[in-house]
Structures are given as structure tokens and as C-alpha cells.
Design an enzyme around this catalytic site. Structure first.
Site, PDB file in Angstrom:
ATOM      1  N   ILE A   1      -0.955   0.841 -15.674  1.00  0.00           N
ATOM      2  CA  ILE A   1      -0.888   1.899 -13.932  1.00  0.00           C
ATOM      3  C   ILE A   1      -0.323   1.733 -13.706  1.00  0.00           C
ATOM      4  CG2 ILE A   1      -2.763   2.684 -12.828  1.00  0.00           C
ATOM      5  CD1 ILE A   1      -5.200   1.353 -14.070  1.00  0.00           C
TER       6      ILE A   1
ATOM      7  N   ASP B   1       9.484  -8.934  -9.789  1.00  0.00           N
ATOM      8  CA  ASP B   1      10.042  -7.567  -8.900  1.00  0.00           C
ATOM      9  C   ASP B   1       8.862  -8.184  -7.222  1.00  0.00           C
ATOM     10  OD1 ASP B   1       7.536  -5.656  -9.142  1.00  0.00           O
ATOM     11  OD2 ASP B   1       8.812  -5.669 -10.785  1.00  0.00           O
TER      12      ASP B   1
ATOM     13  N   GLY C   1      -1.756  -4.124   0.864  1.00  0.00           N
ATOM     14  CA  GLY C   1      -3.415  -4.417   0.327  1.00  0.00           C
ATOM     15  C   GLY C   1      -2.918  -5.759  -0.179  1.00  0.00           C
TER      16      GLY C   1
ATOM     17  N   THR D   1      -5.744  -2.795 -10.468  1.00  0.00           N
ATOM     18  CA  THR D   1      -4.865  -2.190 -10.373  1.00  0.00           C
ATOM     19  C   THR D   1      -4.761  -2.462  -8.487  1.00  0.00           C
ATOM     20  OG1 THR D   1      -3.836   0.474 -10.952  1.00  0.00           O
ATOM     21  CG2 THR D   1      -6.084   0.289 -10.784  1.00  0.00           C
ATOM     22  N   ALA D   2      -3.738  -1.187  -7.904  1.00  0.00           N
ATOM     23  CA  ALA D   2      -3.354  -1.168  -6.367  1.00  0.00           C
ATOM     24  C   ALA D   2      -4.883  -0.587  -5.315  1.00  0.00           C
ATOM     25  CB  ALA D   2      -2.529  -0.786  -5.877  1.00  0.00           C
TER      26      ALA D   2
ATOM     27  N   GLY E   1      -0.079  -5.182  -9.679  1.00  0.00           N
ATOM     28  CA  GLY E   1      -1.413  -4.628 -10.803  1.00  0.00           C
ATOM     29  C   GLY E   1      -1.975  -4.735 -11.652  1.00  0.00           C
TER      30      GLY E   1
ATOM     31  N   MET F   1       2.352   5.027  -3.940  1.00  0.00           N
ATOM     32  CA  MET F   1       4.121   5.715  -3.910  1.00  0.00           C
ATOM     33  C   MET F   1       3.900   6.853  -3.590  1.00  0.00           C
ATOM     34  SD  MET F   1       5.419   4.369  -8.051  1.00  0.00           S
ATOM     35  CE  MET F   1       3.790   5.614  -8.529  1.00  0.00           C
TER      36      MET F   1
ATOM     37  N   LYS G   1      13.947  -3.942  -6.713  1.00  0.00           N
ATOM     38  CA  LYS G   1      14.389  -3.431  -5.752  1.00  0.00           C
ATOM     39  C   LYS G   1      14.574  -3.913  -4.665  1.00  0.00           C
ATOM     40  CE  LYS G   1      13.532   0.723  -8.721  1.00  0.00           C
ATOM     41  NZ  LYS G   1      13.542   1.668  -8.985  1.00  0.00           N
TER      42      LYS G   1
HETATM   43  C1  LIG Z   1       5.074   1.210  -9.179  1.00  0.00           C
HETATM   44  S1  LIG Z   1       3.833   1.425  -8.524  1.00  0.00           S
HETATM   45  C2  LIG Z   1       3.136  -0.041  -9.287  1.00  0.00           C
HETATM   46  C3  LIG Z   1       1.366   0.393  -9.400  1.00  0.00           C
HETATM   47  C4  LIG Z   1       0.947  -1.290  -9.966  1.00  0.00           C
HETATM   48  N1  LIG Z   1       0.598  -0.864 -11.336  1.00  0.00           N
HETATM   49  C5  LIG Z   1      -0.629  -1.302  -9.914  1.00  0.00           C
HETATM   50  O1  LIG Z   1      -1.001  -1.214 -10.935  1.00  0.00           O
HETATM   51  O2  LIG Z   1      -0.998  -1.325  -8.767  1.00  0.00           O
HETATM   52  C6  LIG Z   1       3.751   0.557  -7.314  1.00  0.00           C
HETATM   53  C7  LIG Z   1       3.003   1.364  -5.314  1.00  0.00           C
HETATM   54  O3  LIG Z   1       1.337   0.363  -6.061  1.00  0.00           O
HETATM   55  C8  LIG Z   1       0.986   0.731  -4.191  1.00  0.00           C
HETATM   56  N2  LIG Z   1       0.655  -0.682  -4.050  1.00  0.00           N
HETATM   57  C9  LIG Z   1       0.947  -1.983  -4.899  1.00  0.00           C
HETATM   58  N3  LIG Z   1       0.382  -2.941  -4.665  1.00  0.00           N
HETATM   59  C10 LIG Z   1      -0.334  -1.886  -3.041  1.00  0.00           C
HETATM   60  C11 LIG Z   1      -0.216  -2.933  -2.348  1.00  0.00           C
HETATM   61  N4  LIG Z   1       0.222  -5.087  -2.601  1.00  0.00           N
HETATM   62  N5  LIG Z   1      -0.998  -2.424  -1.548  1.00  0.00           N
HETATM   63  C12 LIG Z   1      -0.991  -0.982  -1.020  1.00  0.00           C
HETATM   64  N6  LIG Z   1      -0.660  -0.496  -2.101  1.00  0.00           N
HETATM   65  C13 LIG Z   1       0.036  -1.144  -3.537  1.00  0.00           C
HETATM   66  C14 LIG Z   1       2.016   1.427  -3.870  1.00  0.00           C
HETATM   67  O4  LIG Z   1       1.162   2.957  -3.706  1.00  0.00           O
HETATM   68  C15 LIG Z   1       3.244   1.424  -4.570  1.00  0.00           C
HETATM   69  O5  LIG Z   1       4.294   2.655  -4.126  1.00  0.00           O
END
Ligand SMILES: C[S@@+](CC[C@H](N)C(=O)[O-])C[C@H]1O[C@@H](n2cnc3c(N)ncnc32)[C@H](O)[C@@H]1O
Length: 470
Positions: free
Chosen positions: A309, A251, A415, A334-335, A305, A386, A273
């Protein structure tokens, strides 16, 4: 090919190492690990070889005889590592005369055989040679191969060895190769590599008894965390699994360069999406995973990530298990961890926080439904996933429940990617600062005093066009 690669069986065979220093010890160690019956000879010793190698005193001798006499005592192989040019040359000459293979350290011109750089995983041994051109290059190649191989490869080799005879007895030779390929590439091989030996043995017995070499392969799904975007943050396990995929579902959270590490001829399906692209619902994604796995394919579902999580990994595991599809989960960075490192915010810096909480800043109906009193407790860091679209609500709620308006906040956008931006603000200014910033990718909010411990952005390992607002 300048040198012919071959593997020698040195088990209990007499081998001679000449030299009393570090290099001789290294070579002696190697030969000993192959089971050689060692003799060390040197004019002088810098190291206690008896102690270092656990040898008997009569295996470590003073070299007092001439090299011809030394090598002609029933040795099948000689390594000269004295570091003394005249002695090494004389040993090489003597070994040649006696037709005994000889290796002289750092003197390819004197060698009749050279020693490769070795990847040693039990029964699986890989030798890498640059024909003496560059031992450093050989070592670099070895490091890359080491990284590409699964950690439990040794167990897989031992596992297949233990079933060789039964497979031979049960299957015709023309069936065997196909059978073994399915075992090694399929769920049985994967179970061994995952350390699940009992399950693998049970499945193997069933496969042999049902002559499963003739039936179709069993599909499976791997749910793989790929980290926040920088491909260097992929785990070795993620890399191995991605290299083994038949079908890849990804995705828009998957870092653009991450897909470069996946098997080139795997079918790639975008399921994320995106305003510009048609996207799939979770039910459609589940159906895709199920149908491809049921067709016998290895489906790799990539997640940004960590899958467990805020990644819906748990729901996908449940659905697949209910359909009796083998599923494995590979964790990812994770992020919160990735963004904290890349923006140099130590989430639990001892001077500022005793705990860190990861929360979703997005509720089922938009606004997050959170225990604001608990979140507003002192000396903790809160990481909102998010959350940027609800920055105003989050800031208001935290202040209402007791956090100071001046509590520092960082918003990390994209990030760990080259395009990372880190905005620093306070709870009071957050809504305006977020509104004034172009948020063009995933963003994470870090709330708490640890943000003030952020080190200078010019020290960041990632380019970060930080707009600091305090
Ligand atoms: C559906 S969640 C998925 C999280 C993911 N499973 C994790 O462990 O990082 C999506 C959210 O993770 C955060 N996120 C994921 N990748 C990111 C990145 N490279 N930089 C900043 N925030 C990130 C944002 O808040 C984003 O809206």
C-alpha cells in the site's frame, strides 16, 4: 537443576489418573494426547469421563480398593488429581512404594516427577518447568515461546523427518549438519513455513541430488511491512523474519523501536530519505538488495505500514524476480488502519460511510491527479496518504466537486507512536489549520463524516495531544 527433563514414550503404556473432576480430566487429556492407555479411578465422578475422553466403560472405574492395590495393576505412571489431600497422599505413598513415577497436582512435595507447561507442535515439543516454583510463570514463558515460533513449525519438523533417510544415504555425516542448517534456515525451510510444500520438496530433491550441502547458500529477500510505528503492531511473521535477517534495509518510516526486534548481529543499512542523512535512490536500494542476496544473504527490506500500500513493494518484487532472486512479502498494518484505531475514527462507521478509499495525496509532479468527482461522492471516507503538503489543493478540489465546506477532516501525525497528534478540522479550515500546526512526522488525512464519530481523546490508547479545531 532440581528436576531432570526427559520425554517419556507413553504410546499404549498403561497410565492411571486418580480423580473425577476437572483437574483429573485435564491431566487425562494430556496423557491421552501422548497415546497413553488410560485408566481413571475415583471414589466419585463430577464429569462423565467416558463421554469426555471417548474411553471404554471399563477404563473409568470406581475407586473402591486401597491405593496400593489400585496402583499395582501394571501402570507405568500415576497422576493423582483427586483434590482430596488424604487420598492424594495415600496414592503418592503407594506409587513410591511400588516404584512408579507419580505426580500429584499442586503438591510438588508428593511428586516424583512434575509436568511441564507444554508447547506442542507435533514432533516439536517444548517443556517449560519452574521446578514447581510458579506454574503461572511457566505458562507466561510458554506464551512467549508460542509467539516466537512460526505457525508451521510442525510441518517443518515433518518435512525434515521425511527426508532424513535420503539425506543420510547421500551425504557423509560430517556434511549433514551443515546441509540441514542450510535447509532449515534457507529458502527450503522458508517455503515449508510459508505452506509451499510442493516447491520445498522439489528444491529439496535437487539439493540432495546435487549435494547442495557443499555449495553456498542461496540468498533471498523478504519485504516486510512493519506497521505504522508502534512495535506492538508488528505481526508474528514480521518478527520471525526480522529475527532471521542477515542484512536489514530500513528507512525513516520505520518506527524507532521496531528495529529493536530485529536480529542484533544483522548488518543494518539506512536507506531512507532524511534531510540530515545521505539517502539512497530506489535504484541504489534495489542494487543493495540484489548484491546482498546474490552473496547468499537473507535480506530483509523493512517498510512502514504495508509494503503493497503506497510502499513500492510491487516494484521491488518485480525487479528481484527478474533477477531470479527468491522474494517473499510479509504484510503489515497500513497507516490508515493504525491511525484510525489510535485516533478512534471508525473508517466505515455504519451511520456515516459505506466505503473507504485509500488515495495518494501526492502526484508524480507534486499535485495529485485524482478522480475528484468519484472522491466527492457522499457517504464515503477518503484517506489521503502523503497528502498534508497538498492540503490546500485537496480541500479546494473536494469542495469544487461537491463536498460540503463543513465536511470533517482529521490529520493524524506520527500515528500510533507516543508522539501522535490528531488535528480535527473541516475542509474549509484545513489549509489554515495545517499551516498552523507543527507537522513533525508522517501524517495521514482522513476526510468524511466518520471523523465526527471520533470518540473522546481521553479514551485513546495512545497519548494524543489533540488540538481540536472544529
Ligand atoms: C510512502 S507512504 C507508505 C505507506 C505505507 N506503506 C503504509 O501502508 O502505511 C508514506 C505515507 O504513509 C502515511 N504514514 C505512514 N506512517 C504513518 C504514521 N505513523 N502516521 C501517520 N501517517 C503515516 C503518511 O501519509 C506518509 O506520508
Amino acid at each position: 537443576m532440581k528436576y531432570f527433563p526427559a520425554f517419556l514414550n507413553l504410546d499404549s503404556r498403561r497410565c492411571l489418573v486418580i480423580g473425577g473432576g476437572e483437574m483429573a480430566l485435564k491431566k487425562a487429556h494430556l496423557l491421552k494426547s501422548a497415546g497413553a492407555d488410560l485408566t481413571i479411578m475415583a471414589p466419585d465422578y463430577e464429569i462423565d469421563f467416558v463421554d469426555a475422553l471417548g474411553l471404554a466403560a471399563d477404563q473409568v472405574l470406581k475407586l473402591s480398593v486401597d491405593p496400593d492395590e489400585a496402583v499395582s495393576q501394571g501402570f507405568v505412571l500415576v497422576v493423582s488429581a483427586s483434590g482430596v489431600a488424604a487420598l492424594d497422599e495415600a496414592v503418592a505413598e503407594a506409587a513410591r512404594r511400588a516404584n512408579i513415577p507419580v505426580n500429584v497436582v499442586d503438591r510438588t512435595d508428593l511428586c516424583t516427577f512434575i509436568m511441564p507447561s507444554i508447547v506442542d507442535r507435533g514432533d516439536v515439543v517444548i517443556g517449560i518447568s519452574t521446578s514447581g516454583a510458579s506454574p503461572v510463570l511457566a505458562r507466561r514463558i510458554r506464551a512467549k515461546i508460542e509467539a516466537a515460533l512460526p505457525a508451521r513449525l510442525e510441518s517443518l519438523a515433518a518435512f525434515t523427518r521425511s527426508f532424513r533417510e535420503s539425506v543420510k544415504a547421500k551425504l557423509k555425516w560430517e556434511q549433514r549438519r551443515d546441509f540441514w542448517e542450510r535447509v532449515i534456515d534457507g529458502p527450503i525451510g522458508q517455503a515449508v513455513l510459508n505452506g509451499n510444500d510442493a516447491q520445498a520438496r522439489e528444491d529439496m530433491l535437487t539439493a540432495i541430488n546435487q549435494n547442495a550441502g557443499m555449495s553456498g547458500p542461496r540468498g533471498r529477500v523478504s519485504i516486510v511491512g512493519t506497521g505504522p510505528g508502534d512495535p506492538d503492531l508488528l505481526t508474528l511473521k514480521a518478527l520471525h523474519v526480522m529475527q532471521d535477517a542477515d542484512v536489514i534495509l530500513y528507512d525513516k518510516l520505520i518506527g524507532p523501536k521496531v528495529l529493536d526486534y530485529a536480529r542484533r548481529d544483522a548488518i543494518r543499512i539506512f536507506v531512507g530519505k532524511s534531510r540530515a542523512c545521505h539517502f539512497k535512490t530506489q535504484d541504489e536500494i534495489n542494487d543493495l538488495m540484489i548484491s546482498h542476496a546474490q552473496a547468499g544473504r537473507h535480506v530483509v527490506r523493512l517498510k512502514g505500514g504495508d509494503p503493497f500500500i503506497f510502499g513500492r513493494g510491487g516494484e521491488e518484487v518485480d525487479i528481484l524476480r527478474r533477477r531470479h532472486i527468491d522474494v517473499a512479502v510479509v504484510p503489515g498494518v497500513t497507516a490508515a488502519s493504525g491511525c484510525a484505531a489510535s485516533s478512534e475514527i471508525p473508517l466505515t462507521h455504519r451511520d456515516h460511510a459505506k466505503s473507504v478509499t485509500f488515495v495518494t495525496g501526492h502526484g508524480r509532479d507534486g499535485e495529485p491527479d485524482l478522480d475528484w468527482t468519484a472522491l466527492a461522492a457522499q457517504e464515503q471516507t477518503i484517506v489521503f496518504y502523503m497528502g498534508v503538503s497538498n492540503a490546500q489543493t485537496i480541500s479546494r478540489r473536494l469542495v469544487e466537486h461537491g463536498l460540503s465546506m463543513s465536511t470533517p477532516v482529521a490529520v493524524v501525525v506520527n500515528g500510533t507512536l507516543d508522539s501522535q497528534k490528531t488535528l480535527t478540522s473541516t475542509l474549509a479550515n484545513l489549509p489554515d489549520d495545517v499551516a498552523a500546526t507543527e507537522i513533525d512526522g508522517p501524517a495521514l488525512m482522513i476526510v468524511g463524516d466518520v471523523v465526527s464519530a471520533r470518540t473522546a481523546s481521553d479514551l485513546n490508547i495512545y497519548p494524543d495531544s489533540a488540538r481540536r479545531i472544529a
